[in-house]
Design a protein around this motif. Structure first.
Motif, PDB file in Angstrom:
ATOM      1  N   ARG A 241       0.836  -1.210   0.000  1.00  0.00           N
ATOM      2  CA  ARG A 241       0.000   0.000   0.000  1.00  0.00           C
ATOM      3  C   ARG A 241       0.867   1.254   0.000  1.00  0.00           C
ATOM      4  O   ARG A 241       0.568   2.244  -0.653  1.00  0.00           O
ATOM      5  N   PHE A 242       1.937   1.207   0.786  1.00  0.00           N
ATOM      6  CA  PHE A 242       2.833   2.375   0.863  1.00  0.00           C
ATOM      7  C   PHE A 242       3.496   2.647  -0.492  1.00  0.00           C
ATOM      8  O   PHE A 242       3.612   3.790  -0.925  1.00  0.00           O
ATOM      9  N   LYS A 243       3.929   1.574  -1.186  1.00  0.00           N
ATOM     10  CA  LYS A 243       4.552   1.740  -2.496  1.00  0.00           C
ATOM     11  C   LYS A 243       3.575   2.309  -3.514  1.00  0.00           C
ATOM     12  O   LYS A 243       3.938   3.127  -4.367  1.00  0.00           O
ATOM     13  N   GLU A 244       2.329   1.867  -3.443  1.00  0.00           N
ATOM     14  CA  GLU A 244       1.335   2.276  -4.433  1.00  0.00           C
ATOM     15  C   GLU A 244       0.735   3.654  -4.161  1.00  0.00           C
ATOM     16  O   GLU A 244       0.502   4.435  -5.077  1.00  0.00           O
ATOM     17  N   SER A 245       0.464   3.940  -2.892  1.00  0.00           N
ATOM     18  CA  SER A 245      -0.280   5.172  -2.573  1.00  0.00           C
ATOM     19  C   SER A 245       0.485   6.169  -1.722  1.00  0.00           C
ATOM     20  O   SER A 245       0.066   7.324  -1.589  1.00  0.00           O
ATOM     21  N   GLY A 246       1.594   5.743  -1.102  1.00  0.00           N
ATOM     22  CA  GLY A 246       2.323   6.629  -0.199  1.00  0.00           C
ATOM     23  C   GLY A 246       1.743   6.677   1.192  1.00  0.00           C
ATOM     24  O   GLY A 246       2.239   7.406   2.065  1.00  0.00           O
ATOM     25  N   LEU A 247       0.693   5.879   1.443  1.00  0.00           N
ATOM     26  CA  LEU A 247       0.092   5.834   2.775  1.00  0.00           C
ATOM     27  C   LEU A 247       0.914   4.924   3.677  1.00  0.00           C
ATOM     28  O   LEU A 247       1.106   3.739   3.379  1.00  0.00           O
TER      29      LEU A 247
ATOM     30  N   LYS B  31       0.736   2.841  20.325  1.00  0.00           N
ATOM     31  CA  LYS B  31       0.404   2.231  21.616  1.00  0.00           C
ATOM     32  C   LYS B  31       0.010   3.339  22.589  1.00  0.00           C
ATOM     33  O   LYS B  31       0.798   4.252  22.859  1.00  0.00           O
ATOM     34  N   ILE B  32      -1.212   3.287  23.092  1.00  0.00           N
ATOM     35  CA  ILE B  32      -1.748   4.347  23.955  1.00  0.00           C
ATOM     36  C   ILE B  32      -1.572   3.962  25.417  1.00  0.00           C
ATOM     37  O   ILE B  32      -2.027   2.901  25.854  1.00  0.00           O
ATOM     38  N   LEU B  33      -0.891   4.831  26.163  1.00  0.00           N
ATOM     39  CA  LEU B  33      -0.645   4.600  27.585  1.00  0.00           C
ATOM     40  C   LEU B  33      -1.428   5.596  28.409  1.00  0.00           C
ATOM     41  O   LEU B  33      -1.252   6.807  28.277  1.00  0.00           O
ATOM     42  N   GLN B  34      -2.332   5.088  29.238  1.00  0.00           N
ATOM     43  CA  GLN B  34      -3.096   5.930  30.157  1.00  0.00           C
ATOM     44  C   GLN B  34      -3.003   5.327  31.538  1.00  0.00           C
ATOM     45  O   GLN B  34      -3.176   4.118  31.720  1.00  0.00           O
ATOM     46  N   GLN B  35      -2.735   6.174  32.528  1.00  0.00           N
ATOM     47  CA  GLN B  35      -2.586   5.683  33.893  1.00  0.00           C
ATOM     48  C   GLN B  35      -3.867   5.001  34.348  1.00  0.00           C
ATOM     49  O   GLN B  35      -4.969   5.484  34.129  1.00  0.00           O
ATOM     50  N   SER B  36      -3.713   3.824  34.990  1.00  0.00           N
ATOM     51  CA  SER B  36      -4.822   3.047  35.550  1.00  0.00           C
ATOM     52  C   SER B  36      -5.696   2.394  34.487  1.00  0.00           C
ATOM     53  O   SER B  36      -6.729   1.824  34.805  1.00  0.00           O
ATOM     54  N   ILE B  37      -5.318   2.494  33.211  1.00  0.00           N
ATOM     55  CA  ILE B  37      -6.085   1.869  32.130  1.00  0.00           C
ATOM     56  C   ILE B  37      -5.127   1.005  31.321  1.00  0.00           C
ATOM     57  O   ILE B  37      -4.016   1.414  31.014  1.00  0.00           O
ATOM     58  N   ASN B  38      -5.575  -0.204  30.965  1.00  0.00           N
ATOM     59  CA  ASN B  38      -4.718  -1.078  30.162  1.00  0.00           C
ATOM     60  C   ASN B  38      -4.399  -0.413  28.837  1.00  0.00           C
ATOM     61  O   ASN B  38      -5.256   0.210  28.207  1.00  0.00           O
ATOM     62  N   SER B  39      -3.163  -0.571  28.394  1.00  0.00           N
ATOM     63  CA  SER B  39      -2.758   0.033  27.128  1.00  0.00           C
ATOM     64  C   SER B  39      -3.460  -0.658  25.970  1.00  0.00           C
ATOM     65  O   SER B  39      -3.872  -1.820  26.063  1.00  0.00           O
ATOM     66  N   LYS B  40      -3.609   0.073  24.876  1.00  0.00           N
ATOM     67  CA  LYS B  40      -4.193  -0.513  23.671  1.00  0.00           C
ATOM     68  C   LYS B  40      -3.452   0.044  22.460  1.00  0.00           C
ATOM     69  O   LYS B  40      -2.779   1.084  22.542  1.00  0.00           O
ATOM     70  N   ILE B  41      -3.562  -0.671  21.337  1.00  0.00           N
ATOM     71  CA  ILE B  41      -2.864  -0.268  20.116  1.00  0.00           C
ATOM     72  C   ILE B  41      -3.878   0.071  19.035  1.00  0.00           C
ATOM     73  O   ILE B  41      -4.821  -0.688  18.800  1.00  0.00           O
ATOM     74  N   VAL B  42      -3.694   1.232  18.418  1.00  0.00           N
ATOM     75  CA  VAL B  42      -4.522   1.624  17.277  1.00  0.00           C
ATOM     76  C   VAL B  42      -3.612   1.796  16.061  1.00  0.00           C
ATOM     77  O   VAL B  42      -2.421   2.074  16.201  1.00  0.00           O
ATOM     78  N   THR B  43      -4.177   1.604  14.882  1.00  0.00           N
ATOM     79  CA  THR B  43      -3.418   1.718  13.640  1.00  0.00           C
ATOM     80  C   THR B  43      -3.963   2.871  12.811  1.00  0.00           C
ATOM     81  O   THR B  43      -5.178   3.031  12.671  1.00  0.00           O
ATOM     82  N   LYS B  44      -3.055   3.690  12.278  1.00  0.00           N
ATOM     83  CA  LYS B  44      -3.435   4.824  11.431  1.00  0.00           C
ATOM     84  C   LYS B  44      -2.675   4.742  10.110  1.00  0.00           C
ATOM     85  O   LYS B  44      -1.483   4.440  10.090  1.00  0.00           O
ATOM     86  N   GLU B  45      -3.400   5.003   9.026  1.00  0.00           N
ATOM     87  CA  GLU B  45      -2.765   5.096   7.710  1.00  0.00           C
ATOM     88  C   GLU B  45      -2.700   6.566   7.328  1.00  0.00           C
ATOM     89  O   GLU B  45      -3.733   7.225   7.178  1.00  0.00           O
ATOM     90  N   VAL B  46      -1.479   7.090   7.190  1.00  0.00           N
ATOM     91  CA  VAL B  46      -1.294   8.529   6.972  1.00  0.00           C
ATOM     92  C   VAL B  46      -0.169   8.752   5.963  1.00  0.00           C
ATOM     93  O   VAL B  46       0.651   7.867   5.709  1.00  0.00           O
ATOM     94  N   TYR B  47      -0.127   9.945   5.419  1.00  0.00           N
ATOM     95  CA  TYR B  47       1.010  10.356   4.597  1.00  0.00           C
ATOM     96  C   TYR B  47       2.091  10.902   5.522  1.00  0.00           C
ATOM     97  O   TYR B  47       1.792  11.617   6.496  1.00  0.00           O
ATOM     98  N   LEU B  48       3.328  10.585   5.220  1.00  0.00           N
ATOM     99  CA  LEU B  48       4.429  11.031   6.071  1.00  0.00           C
ATOM    100  C   LEU B  48       4.687  12.530   5.956  1.00  0.00           C
ATOM    101  O   LEU B  48       5.508  13.085   6.682  1.00  0.00           O
ATOM    102  N   SER B  49       3.964  13.180   5.036  1.00  0.00           N
ATOM    103  CA  SER B  49       4.099  14.631   4.876  1.00  0.00           C
ATOM    104  C   SER B  49       3.273  15.412   5.887  1.00  0.00           C
ATOM    105  O   SER B  49       3.425  16.627   6.006  1.00  0.00           O
ATOM    106  N   ILE B  50       2.379  14.724   6.638  1.00  0.00           N
ATOM    107  CA  ILE B  50       1.575  15.448   7.625  1.00  0.00           C
ATOM    108  C   ILE B  50       2.433  15.795   8.831  1.00  0.00           C
ATOM    109  O   ILE B  50       3.500  15.197   9.062  1.00  0.00           O
ATOM    110  N   SER B  51       1.976  16.740   9.638  1.00  0.00           N
ATOM    111  CA  SER B  51       2.740  17.182  10.810  1.00  0.00           C
ATOM    112  C   SER B  51       2.438  16.303  12.020  1.00  0.00           C
ATOM    113  O   SER B  51       1.470  15.527  12.033  1.00  0.00           O
TER     114      SER B  51
END
Length: 596
Positions: free
Chosen positions: A80-86, A92-112
């Motif tokens: 996907r990255f080769k074809e679209s640049g995404l 990994k989200i760390l919050q005190q007293s809450i179990n960590s969880k992992i989310v996935t994001k597809e983004v362009y590396l040109s964003i801030s």
């Protein structure tokens, strides 16, 4: 959902076995591009690994399926990255007293960085101001693009949410600004020796260039803030402070960082946070930081701790740092499947732990004698648990530091006072304040005495002759006004050391302008002098200057109070490790390697 350490152990062994056997689960015979996974082949492989690794067949089979699925997911992300640049970014989200969880994001590396943060915060319903992103051991900058900050396709990121409680939102928002506040407060105090002073391990003053001094002090203040969070077991918050401290340390020259243990300790603390957060994706970075830490320890303490023994007479307390270092090194090796080497290091760390344990009854006995818990533990470790020797050790350490600091303060005051009086004609020395006081007390005018000492390179006999041969206009016997003027000019020196204006004036008058003796009496009497201020003419310039000094002092006091809320003022506090969590990890990892 993160895998626990026991499950991770299976993945480590099977992943390493696949690598050594050069088996690729996404290729034949384990996968068919038309029909998909070849189940029978995978079952046979699971059976073989179950026997060779001494693991259950079900665990091997399930792990191989998961690894195959992960491999295809990664291949799809690359395509996907080769074809679209995404680019696919795992967070990994760390919050005190809450179990960590992992989310996935597809983004362009040109964003801030701020745009990536906004995408994440929309999902977790959290204000952006309360989130810090960490990638490659650095805080992600909002204003820079992801590509410029080293992001790549399949990069992994930590998202630290600073205090998740909605009910305390106002308090939380103020804590988000805590890092910047720490930097600002430390910068205000960094150049004022009366508030913050760089010291070596014996309490002696250290002088370095102004720019590096400021960066080093800000780094150390941020490090201390992180340690305070560490003591509260808030590892995510501690990590944010530590990484900001790391950024400040980078402004200091490498020679300075190599010769002090502060940077080594920071790297050790960062690696410790990664372990406590179970952030296995940071193992390569932890490995590099532990390597730097060990190199710094050897340079600071000596390869065989000979410099430490010469300096402190024992290695008892610093041994706790080496124990934690060896534990972390062993765990990194374990996750690299270097199991025999990891086990040997764990056993070494375990022996070190046993030698560092102190009897809690002895700790309580020393606390009853008026020592702090930290002093008690450190004293007992340094003296192999002997209560009487520990008490003597603590007292000797206190006295040595007190004497070093008193001497350093006297030297700072003398240096400032000399510089204010000006260089002598030889260009090598400043006018000596003590010689100036002698001439003033003899009845000579202060300015006449200062010029005379300047012209004669601090030779008193020549100065007297110079004054007589070169009288200044006006009376030369106005001792009272000249003396009071001298007192006014010396007061800021004592104020810079943290003493009250009125008390400083009283002490100087009592000791006839001898700033060293005045400072010593103020120290002994906790800044209180019982005497009366002599009557003197009012000087509007002095009043204006004093008002400015008062306001500046208030700003500095407020800054110091904010820093003091978390920063430990106790000597060697960083060595006071309870070792409880270290023991927990030791037992956990030794159990995993029990049958190796």
């Amino acid at each position: 959902m993160d895998r626990n350490i026991e499950t991770e152990d299976i993945f480590i062994q099977i992943r390493d076995k696949l690598h050594k056997d050069t088996i690729k689960l996404w290729l034949p015979p384990y996968y068919n591009s038309v029909t998909g996974p070849e189940v029978e082949e995978i079952k046979q492989l699971a059976m073989n690994y179950s026997t060779s690794l001494n693991l259950s067949y079900e665990l091997c089979y399930n792990t191989l399926q998961t690894l195959q699925s992960n491999a295809f997911e990664k291949l799809n992300q690359i395509n996907r990255f080769k074809e679209s640049g995404l680019a696919t970014i795992k967070i990994k989200i760390l919050q005190q007293s809450i179990n960590s969880k992992i989310v996935t994001k597809e983004v362009y590396l040109s964003i801030s960085g701020s745009e990536l943060k906004a995408l994440l915060c929309d999902d977790i319903k959290t204000p952006q101001e309360r989130v810090k992103l960490i990638s490659g051991g650095r805080i992600v900058k909002d204003e820079h693009t992801l590509k410029s900050q080293g992001f790549k396709n399949t990069s992994q990121v930590l998202a630290v949410v600073l205090n998740e409680s909605v009910t305390n939102l106002n308090e939380d928002e103020s804590r988000v600004r805590e890092i910047e506040s720490t930097k600002a407060d430390t910068s205000l105090l960094a150049l004022d020796d009366g508030y913050m002073q760089l010291e070596d391990q014996c309490g002696n003053s250290i002088n370095i260039p102004i720019k590096e001094r400021k960066a080093l002090m800000v780094a150390m203040a941020l490090h201390e803030k992180g340690r305070a969070a560490l003591k509260e077991h808030n590892y995510a918050k501690a990590l944010v402070f530590f990484l900001d401290a790391d950024k400040e340390f980078s402004q200091c020259n490498s020679q300075l960082l190599n010769n002090v243990d502060n940077y080594a300790l920071l790297n050790l603390d960062i690696a410790w946070c990664y372990l406590c957060l179970q952030s296995f994706m940071h193992l390569p970075e932890a490995h590099e930081r532990l390597k730097k830490c060990e190199e710094n320890f050897h340079k600071s303490y000596g390869p065989n701790l000979e410099r430490l023994i010469a300096l402190k007479g024992s290695t008892g307390n610093e041994a706790a740092l080496f124990m934690r270092l060896h534990l972390l090194q062993a765990i990194v090796l374990y996750h690299q499947n270097e199991r025999p080497t990891a086990k040997n290091l764990l056993l070494k760390a375990n022996n070190e732990l046993l030698s560092l344990k102190v009897d809690e009854h002895n700790v309580l006995a020393l606390i009853e004698l008026g020592y702090s818990p930290a002093e008690a533990r450190l004293g007992l470790r340094a003296t192999n648990g002997d209560i009487n020797m520990a008490a003597n050790y603590i007292n000797e350490k206190r006295n040595a530091r007190e004497e070093s600091r008193r001497k350093a303060m006297a030297e700072r005051i003398f240096k400032k006072e000399s510089q204010k009086l000006g260089l002598c004609v030889d260009g090598k020395q400043y006018v000596d304040p003590n010689f100036l006081k002698i001439l003033v007390n003899m009845g000579f005018g202060k300015e006449a005495a200062r010029i005379a000492l300047q012209k004669t390179n601090n030779i008193i006999s020549d100065s007297i002759q110079y004054i007589q041969e070169n009288p200044l206009p006006g009376p030369s016997n106005s001792k009272s006004r000249e003396f009071l003027s001298l007192i006014e000019e010396l007061i800021p020196e004592l104020q810079a050391a943290g003493f009250d204006y009125s008390m400083s004036k009283l002490a100087l008058q009592k000791h006839n302008g001898d700033v060293m003796r005045a400072a010593e009496e103020l120290l002994i009497n906790n800044g209180i002098i019982n005497a009366k201020i002599e009557n003197e003419p009012v000087d509007e310039v002095h009043v204006t200057n004093n008002e400015h000094e008062r306001k500046l002092k208030e700003l500095k006091e407020d800054a110091l109070n904010r820093l003091s809320q978390d920063i430990s003022m106790e000597d060697d506090d960083y060595l006071d490790l309870t070792l409880q969590k270290e023991e927990m990890f030791l037992k956990q990892y030794l159990a995993l390697l029990e049958n190796d």
